[in-house]
Design a protein around this motif. Structure first.
Motif, PDB file in Angstrom:
ATOM      1  N   ILE A   1      -4.033  -2.892  -1.728  1.00 49.25           N
ATOM      2  CA  ILE A   1      -3.135  -3.747  -0.938  1.00 49.25           C
ATOM      3  C   ILE A   1      -1.667  -3.389  -1.153  1.00 49.25           C
ATOM      4  CG2 ILE A   1      -2.985  -5.612  -2.637  1.00 49.25           C
ATOM      5  CD1 ILE A   1      -3.404  -6.299   1.065  1.00 49.25           C
ATOM      6  N   ASP A   2      -1.345  -2.913  -2.346  1.00 48.56           N
ATOM      7  CA  ASP A   2       0.046  -2.580  -2.671  1.00 48.56           C
ATOM      8  C   ASP A   2       0.554  -1.357  -1.911  1.00 48.56           C
ATOM      9  OD1 ASP A   2      -1.869  -1.175  -4.294  1.00 48.56           O
ATOM     10  OD2 ASP A   2      -0.214  -0.473  -5.556  1.00 48.56           O
ATOM     11  N   GLN A   3      -0.346  -0.587  -1.282  1.00 49.34           N
ATOM     12  CA  GLN A   3       0.054   0.597  -0.530  1.00 49.34           C
ATOM     13  C   GLN A   3       0.367   0.274   0.936  1.00 49.34           C
ATOM     14  OE1 GLN A   3      -2.673   3.871  -0.982  1.00 49.34           O
ATOM     15  NE2 GLN A   3      -2.849   3.560  -3.200  1.00 49.34           N
ATOM     16  N   TYR A   4       0.119  -0.957   1.327  1.00 49.87           N
ATOM     17  CA  TYR A   4       0.352  -1.363   2.717  1.00 49.87           C
ATOM     18  C   TYR A   4       1.576  -2.274   2.775  1.00 49.87           C
ATOM     19  CZ  TYR A   4      -4.225   0.513   3.840  1.00 49.87           C
ATOM     20  OH  TYR A   4      -5.282   1.358   4.030  1.00 49.87           O
ATOM     21  N   PRO A   5       2.295  -2.238   3.886  1.00 45.68           N
ATOM     22  CA  PRO A   5       3.454  -3.129   4.016  1.00 45.68           C
ATOM     23  C   PRO A   5       2.999  -4.592   3.894  1.00 45.68           C
ATOM     24  CG  PRO A   5       3.408  -1.522   5.809  1.00 45.68           C
ATOM     25  CD  PRO A   5       2.113  -1.395   5.071  1.00 45.68           C
TER      26      PRO A   5
ATOM     27  N   LEU B   1      -4.471  -1.536  14.115  1.00 39.33           N
ATOM     28  CA  LEU B   1      -3.167  -1.100  14.625  1.00 39.33           C
ATOM     29  C   LEU B   1      -2.058  -2.084  14.261  1.00 39.33           C
ATOM     30  CD1 LEU B   1      -4.287   0.167  18.143  1.00 39.33           C
ATOM     31  CD2 LEU B   1      -3.733   1.536  16.122  1.00 39.33           C
ATOM     32  N   GLY B   2      -2.426  -3.272  13.827  1.00 49.42           N
ATOM     33  CA  GLY B   2      -1.452  -4.278  13.433  1.00 49.42           C
ATOM     34  C   GLY B   2      -0.569  -3.837  12.277  1.00 49.42           C
ATOM     35  N   HIS B   3      -1.040  -2.863  11.519  1.00 55.91           N
ATOM     36  CA  HIS B   3      -0.192  -2.353  10.428  1.00 55.91           C
ATOM     37  C   HIS B   3       1.164  -1.887  10.959  1.00 55.91           C
ATOM     38  CE1 HIS B   3      -3.107  -2.591   7.240  1.00 55.91           C
ATOM     39  NE2 HIS B   3      -3.985  -1.895   7.933  1.00 55.91           N
ATOM     40  N   PHE B   4       1.168  -1.323  12.155  1.00 59.69           N
ATOM     41  CA  PHE B   4       2.399  -0.756  12.701  1.00 59.69           C
ATOM     42  C   PHE B   4       3.361  -1.817  13.211  1.00 59.69           C
ATOM     43  CE2 PHE B   4      -0.893   2.565  13.315  1.00 59.69           C
ATOM     44  CZ  PHE B   4      -0.425   3.430  12.346  1.00 59.69           C
ATOM     45  N   VAL B   5       2.899  -3.044  13.340  1.00 62.78           N
ATOM     46  CA  VAL B   5       3.783  -4.138  13.756  1.00 62.78           C
ATOM     47  C   VAL B   5       4.780  -4.442  12.637  1.00 62.78           C
ATOM     48  CG1 VAL B   5       3.855  -6.594  14.355  1.00 62.78           C
ATOM     49  CG2 VAL B   5       2.089  -5.121  15.328  1.00 62.78           C
TER      50      VAL B   5
ATOM     51  N   ASP C   1       5.251  -2.339   9.593  1.00 61.06           N
ATOM     52  CA  ASP C   1       5.865  -1.087   9.158  1.00 61.06           C
ATOM     53  C   ASP C   1       4.767  -0.035   9.110  1.00 61.06           C
ATOM     54  OD1 ASP C   1       7.753   0.707   8.295  1.00 61.06           O
ATOM     55  OD2 ASP C   1       8.044  -0.186   6.315  1.00 61.06           O
ATOM     56  N   VAL C   2       5.135   1.216   9.018  1.00 57.64           N
ATOM     57  CA  VAL C   2       4.143   2.280   8.913  1.00 57.64           C
ATOM     58  C   VAL C   2       3.656   2.323   7.461  1.00 57.64           C
ATOM     59  CG1 VAL C   2       3.731   4.760   9.130  1.00 57.64           C
ATOM     60  CG2 VAL C   2       5.230   3.590  10.772  1.00 57.64           C
ATOM     61  N   PRO C   3       2.337   2.205   7.260  1.00 62.32           N
ATOM     62  CA  PRO C   3       1.820   2.250   5.890  1.00 62.32           C
ATOM     63  C   PRO C   3       2.109   3.585   5.213  1.00 62.32           C
ATOM     64  CG  PRO C   3       0.129   1.511   7.429  1.00 62.32           C
ATOM     65  CD  PRO C   3       1.284   2.010   8.240  1.00 62.32           C
ATOM     66  N   ASN C   4       2.435   3.545   3.944  1.00 57.75           N
ATOM     67  CA  ASN C   4       2.666   4.751   3.149  1.00 57.75           C
ATOM     68  C   ASN C   4       1.401   5.007   2.340  1.00 57.75           C
ATOM     69  OD1 ASN C   4       3.827   6.941   1.920  1.00 57.75           O
ATOM     70  ND2 ASN C   4       4.958   5.722   0.419  1.00 57.75           N
ATOM     71  N   ILE C   5       0.390   5.548   3.014  1.00 54.99           N
ATOM     72  CA  ILE C   5      -0.923   5.757   2.399  1.00 54.99           C
ATOM     73  C   ILE C   5      -1.336   7.206   2.592  1.00 54.99           C
ATOM     74  CG2 ILE C   5      -1.708   3.367   2.597  1.00 54.99           C
ATOM     75  CD1 ILE C   5      -3.038   4.056   5.232  1.00 54.99           C
ATOM     76  N   PRO C   6      -2.278   7.684   1.763  1.00 55.24           N
ATOM     77  CA  PRO C   6      -2.755   9.060   1.928  1.00 55.24           C
ATOM     78  C   PRO C   6      -3.327   9.295   3.332  1.00 55.24           C
ATOM     79  CG  PRO C   6      -3.468   8.183  -0.181  1.00 55.24           C
ATOM     80  CD  PRO C   6      -2.864   7.028   0.598  1.00 55.24           C
ATOM     81  N   ALA C   7      -3.298  10.544   3.756  1.00 59.07           N
ATOM     82  CA  ALA C   7      -3.683  10.921   5.125  1.00 59.07           C
ATOM     83  C   ALA C   7      -5.088  10.442   5.496  1.00 59.07           C
ATOM     84  CB  ALA C   7      -3.588  12.435   5.289  1.00 59.07           C
ATOM     85  N   PHE C   8      -6.027  10.537   4.564  1.00 59.36           N
ATOM     86  CA  PHE C   8      -7.391  10.112   4.883  1.00 59.36           C
ATOM     87  C   PHE C   8      -7.411   8.643   5.296  1.00 59.36           C
ATOM     88  CE2 PHE C   8     -11.355   8.026   3.733  1.00 59.36           C
ATOM     89  CZ  PHE C   8     -12.274   8.795   4.425  1.00 59.36           C
ATOM     90  N   TRP C   9      -6.719   7.812   4.519  1.00 58.54           N
ATOM     91  CA  TRP C   9      -6.732   6.370   4.811  1.00 58.54           C
ATOM     92  C   TRP C   9      -5.932   6.060   6.069  1.00 58.54           C
ATOM     93  CZ3 TRP C   9     -10.678   4.491   2.682  1.00 58.54           C
ATOM     94  CH2 TRP C   9     -11.101   4.956   1.435  1.00 58.54           C
TER      95      TRP C   9
END
Length: 143
Positions: free
Chosen positions: A34-38, A93-97, A99-107
């Motif tokens: 959870i800490d990797q997502y806005p 897609l709500g993550h982009f509302v 901010d853009v998540p700072n997560i590894p490419a796979f995720w």
């Protein structure tokens, strides 16, 4: 030659399998990392984790009911439940509302595959609805 129901059942199994795998991976990562997502303003991480896990379980249950209704040839009910289930992919897609998540490419890719799975479900629902419409036009007395 396969009938439309059997063809649809094969397609639905593929689409739902792909979607459950994609959303399952993405939502699990969302809960455990959870800490990797806005952060969502006003929600603690714990509340967000509970909401994410609960949403996946409820939406996936709707997908399972949609599948069951399809196997029972209750197509309109199946379509309704499948459209509800598609929110599991669209919701990613709500993550982009926020901010853009700072997560590894796979995720990050699982956000995209969730949306693609939702689009495939919508395509399946439209195909099923068109088959139902065609059957109603061919057999008006069966309405």
């Amino acid at each position: 030659m396969r009938d439309a129901h059997t063809t649809g059942l094969v397609a639905l199994r593929i689409v739902l399998g792909f979607s459950v795998l994609s959303t399952g991976l993405h939502y699990a990562h969302n809960v455990f990392a959870i800490d990797q997502y806005p952060p969502v303003p006003g929600l603690s991480d714990l509340v967000a984790q509970i909401l994410v896990a609960g949403a996946w379980v409820l939406l996936t249950a709707a997908g399972a009911v949609g599948y069951l209704r399809y196997t029972q040839r209750r197509y309109w009910a199946a379509n309704a439940f499948l459209l509800v289930y598609s929110l599991s992919g669209l919701g990613s897609l709500g993550h982009f509302v926020i901010d853009v998540p700072n997560i590894p490419a796979f995720w990050f890719a699982t956000i995209v595959t969730d949306a693609l799975a939702a689009a495939a479900i919508w395509g399946f629902v439209m195909w099923t609805a068109s088959m139902l419409g065609r059957a109603a036009r061919l057999h008006p007395a069966a309405r």
